[in-house]
Design a protein around this motif. Structure first.
Motif, PDB file in Angstrom:
ATOM      1  N   LEU A 188     -15.199 -49.472 -47.507  1.00 24.29           N
ATOM      2  CA  LEU A 188     -14.820 -49.426 -48.919  1.00 24.29           C
ATOM      3  C   LEU A 188     -14.345 -50.788 -49.418  1.00 24.29           C
ATOM      4  O   LEU A 188     -14.596 -51.168 -50.566  1.00 24.29           O
ATOM      5  N   LYS A 189     -13.674 -51.534 -48.552  1.00 27.60           N
ATOM      6  CA  LYS A 189     -13.132 -52.831 -48.955  1.00 27.60           C
ATOM      7  C   LYS A 189     -14.235 -53.838 -49.253  1.00 27.60           C
ATOM      8  O   LYS A 189     -14.128 -54.638 -50.180  1.00 27.60           O
ATOM      9  N   PHE A 190     -15.324 -53.783 -48.466  1.00 27.68           N
ATOM     10  CA  PHE A 190     -16.364 -54.803 -48.587  1.00 27.68           C
ATOM     11  C   PHE A 190     -17.655 -54.272 -49.214  1.00 27.68           C
ATOM     12  O   PHE A 190     -18.714 -54.862 -49.054  1.00 27.68           O
ATOM     13  N   THR A 191     -17.543 -53.159 -49.927  1.00 28.01           N
ATOM     14  CA  THR A 191     -18.689 -52.617 -50.666  1.00 28.01           C
ATOM     15  C   THR A 191     -18.338 -52.621 -52.147  1.00 28.01           C
ATOM     16  O   THR A 191     -17.460 -51.881 -52.594  1.00 28.01           O
ATOM     17  N   ASP A 214     -22.571 -48.427 -44.985  1.00 25.99           N
ATOM     18  CA  ASP A 214     -22.241 -48.877 -46.331  1.00 25.99           C
ATOM     19  C   ASP A 214     -23.353 -49.752 -46.887  1.00 25.99           C
ATOM     20  O   ASP A 214     -24.266 -50.163 -46.168  1.00 25.99           O
ATOM     21  N   THR A 215     -23.276 -50.020 -48.163  1.00 25.73           N
ATOM     22  CA  THR A 215     -24.224 -50.909 -48.842  1.00 25.73           C
ATOM     23  C   THR A 215     -23.505 -52.180 -49.274  1.00 25.73           C
ATOM     24  O   THR A 215     -23.739 -52.701 -50.357  1.00 25.73           O
ATOM     25  N   GLY A 216     -22.632 -52.653 -48.390  1.00 22.57           N
ATOM     26  CA  GLY A 216     -21.780 -53.796 -48.715  1.00 22.57           C
ATOM     27  C   GLY A 216     -22.389 -55.135 -48.382  1.00 22.57           C
ATOM     28  O   GLY A 216     -23.616 -55.296 -48.325  1.00 22.57           O
ATOM     29  N   ILE A 217     -21.517 -56.102 -48.117  1.00 25.29           N
ATOM     30  CA  ILE A 217     -21.942 -57.494 -47.967  1.00 25.29           C
ATOM     31  C   ILE A 217     -22.667 -57.752 -46.651  1.00 25.29           C
ATOM     32  O   ILE A 217     -23.398 -58.729 -46.523  1.00 25.29           O
ATOM     33  N   SER A 236     -16.159 -65.357 -45.754  1.00 24.36           N
ATOM     34  CA  SER A 236     -16.935 -65.068 -46.952  1.00 24.36           C
ATOM     35  C   SER A 236     -15.988 -65.035 -48.144  1.00 24.36           C
ATOM     36  O   SER A 236     -14.782 -64.845 -47.976  1.00 24.36           O
ATOM     37  N   PRO A 237     -16.506 -65.226 -49.370  1.00 23.92           N
ATOM     38  CA  PRO A 237     -15.630 -65.190 -50.553  1.00 23.92           C
ATOM     39  C   PRO A 237     -14.871 -63.874 -50.679  1.00 23.92           C
ATOM     40  O   PRO A 237     -13.699 -63.860 -51.053  1.00 23.92           O
ATOM     41  N   ILE A 238     -15.542 -62.754 -50.361  1.00 19.45           N
ATOM     42  CA  ILE A 238     -14.866 -61.457 -50.471  1.00 19.45           C
ATOM     43  C   ILE A 238     -13.778 -61.343 -49.417  1.00 19.45           C
ATOM     44  O   ILE A 238     -12.686 -60.829 -49.678  1.00 19.45           O
ATOM     45  N   SER A 264     -20.138 -49.495 -31.811  1.00 14.91           N
ATOM     46  CA  SER A 264     -21.285 -50.382 -31.998  1.00 14.91           C
ATOM     47  C   SER A 264     -21.409 -50.752 -33.470  1.00 14.91           C
ATOM     48  O   SER A 264     -20.796 -50.126 -34.340  1.00 14.91           O
ATOM     49  N   LEU A 265     -22.219 -51.765 -33.716  1.00 19.65           N
ATOM     50  CA  LEU A 265     -22.409 -52.278 -35.070  1.00 19.65           C
ATOM     51  C   LEU A 265     -23.871 -52.629 -35.285  1.00 19.65           C
ATOM     52  O   LEU A 265     -24.505 -53.243 -34.423  1.00 19.65           O
ATOM     53  N   CYS A 266     -24.373 -52.254 -36.444  1.00 19.85           N
ATOM     54  CA  CYS A 266     -25.702 -52.671 -36.899  1.00 19.85           C
ATOM     55  C   CYS A 266     -25.531 -53.144 -38.334  1.00 19.85           C
ATOM     56  O   CYS A 266     -25.047 -52.386 -39.181  1.00 19.85           O
ATOM     57  N   SER A 267     -25.884 -54.412 -38.603  1.00 18.43           N
ATOM     58  CA  SER A 267     -25.597 -54.957 -39.919  1.00 18.43           C
ATOM     59  C   SER A 267     -26.643 -55.982 -40.333  1.00 18.43           C
ATOM     60  O   SER A 267     -27.264 -56.635 -39.493  1.00 18.43           O
ATOM     61  N   GLU A 268     -26.806 -56.108 -41.656  1.00 23.59           N
ATOM     62  CA  GLU A 268     -27.689 -57.107 -42.237  1.00 23.59           C
ATOM     63  C   GLU A 268     -27.018 -57.665 -43.485  1.00 23.59           C
ATOM     64  O   GLU A 268     -26.515 -56.905 -44.323  1.00 23.59           O
ATOM     65  N   VAL A 269     -26.991 -58.981 -43.590  1.00 21.10           N
ATOM     66  CA  VAL A 269     -26.316 -59.637 -44.709  1.00 21.10           C
ATOM     67  C   VAL A 269     -26.926 -59.186 -46.035  1.00 21.10           C
ATOM     68  O   VAL A 269     -28.147 -59.096 -46.184  1.00 21.10           O
ATOM     69  N   ASN A 270     -26.031 -58.888 -46.992  1.00 16.10           N
ATOM     70  CA  ASN A 270     -26.402 -58.475 -48.359  1.00 16.10           C
ATOM     71  C   ASN A 270     -27.136 -57.136 -48.402  1.00 16.10           C
ATOM     72  O   ASN A 270     -27.657 -56.745 -49.447  1.00 16.10           O
TER      73      ASN A 270
END
Length: 278
Positions: A188-191, A214-217, A236-238, A264-270
């Motif tokens: 929630l903080k970074f979305t 999430d659909t965050g940064i 990051s700025p956020i 575990s983590l799966c992530s992609e920038v933007n």
């Protein structure tokens, strides 16, 4: 005709004496090596005792300081709440902004204090697992109720998917809830817009995976390896605007290990991130 000569024993005797000297030298070296090994083991035992004492001292210090910090911070939060509720009269816009800033800062400090105290308990082995049977529906319902008051961004939806085909689970639902709360809070903080989706699914090897997507940064690949370490922060700025403790994900990893699970983590920038605990 010359008479037969008696066989000489000087050469074998010299060889035997040389071999005995080599054996004595090897035995001396072995004894010295053994003494060195014994001394090394003694030093390792001493270092282990010092390490245990240092860990115990750190845990006691964190527990004491956490308790001492929490009391005045709770008082500050209570005073801020009274001021924002206009109990003592109206506030100007500037006063309200300043009091709100004080309240947010005190809340962040309490969050850090709580995380530090939990980490100290985990390091000291003082966290007890209270296992019982519970339903995923009940767990998600409790989490939904916890986060309903803090959903202040109308552009972000918090969605709990109804668990389908997921059986009852025997474990510590409070520890699992704490892990998922950390995942959801970060999401929630970074979305800034979109959704945060919480799911539970039964995998092929009869384990249950809880995921928060999430659909965050998103998180760049070079930062993902350290995201579950203590005080990990993303540049990051956020991140600079929304300062966190950097302890929530580390604590989640350790709690998952205590429960016999993994994170575990799966992530992609933007694009977004998915944090999971199995």
């Amino acid at each position: 005709m010359n008479p037969p000569q008696e066989p000489t024993l000087q050469a074998p005797q010299a060889s035997l004496e040389g071999s005995l000297q080599q054996v004595e030298g090897l035995q001396t070296e072995l004894e010295e090596t053994n003494r060195g090994v014994v001394a090394l083991y003694a030093e390792l035992d001493m270092q282990a005792v010092r390490l245990r004492e240092a860990t115990e001292l750190k845990s006691r210090f964190l527990a004491y300081m956490s308790h001492e910090f929490r009391t005045p911070l709770v008082a500050i939060l209570s005073l801020c709440r009274l001021l924002l509720d206009r109990v003592d009269g109206p506030l100007t816009d500037e006063q309200q902004s300043q009091v709100s800033l004080m309240q947010n800062s005190a809340s962040e400090l309490i969050e850090m204090v709580n995380d530090l105290l939990d980490l100290a308990k985990v390091d000291a082995g003082r966290v007890e697992i209270s296992a019982e049977w519970f339903e995923m529906v009940d767990l998600f319902s409790a989490l939904r109720g916890m986060f309903k008051p803090v959903l202040v961004n109308p552009d972000v939806a918090l969605i709990f998917e109804e668990p389908s085909g997921v059986p009852s689970l025997y474990g510590d639902n409070k520890k699992l809830s704490q892990i998922l709360r950390n995942f959801i809070s970060n999401a929630l903080k970074f979305t800034m817009a979109g959704e945060v989706r919480v799911t539970a699914s039964l995998t092929a090897d009869d384990t249950i995976t809880f995921s928060v997507s999430d659909t965050g940064i998103g998180i760049a690949p070079e930062h993902q390896h350290a995201i579950f370490h203590d005080f990990a922060q993303i540049d990051s700025p956020i991140q600079k605007r929304l300062r966190g403790t950097g302890l929530g994900l580390s604590l989640s990893r350790r709690l998952a290990q205590l429960l016999g699970g993994t994170v575990s983590l799966c992530s992609e920038v933007n694009t977004g991130s998915t944090f999971s605990v199995t």
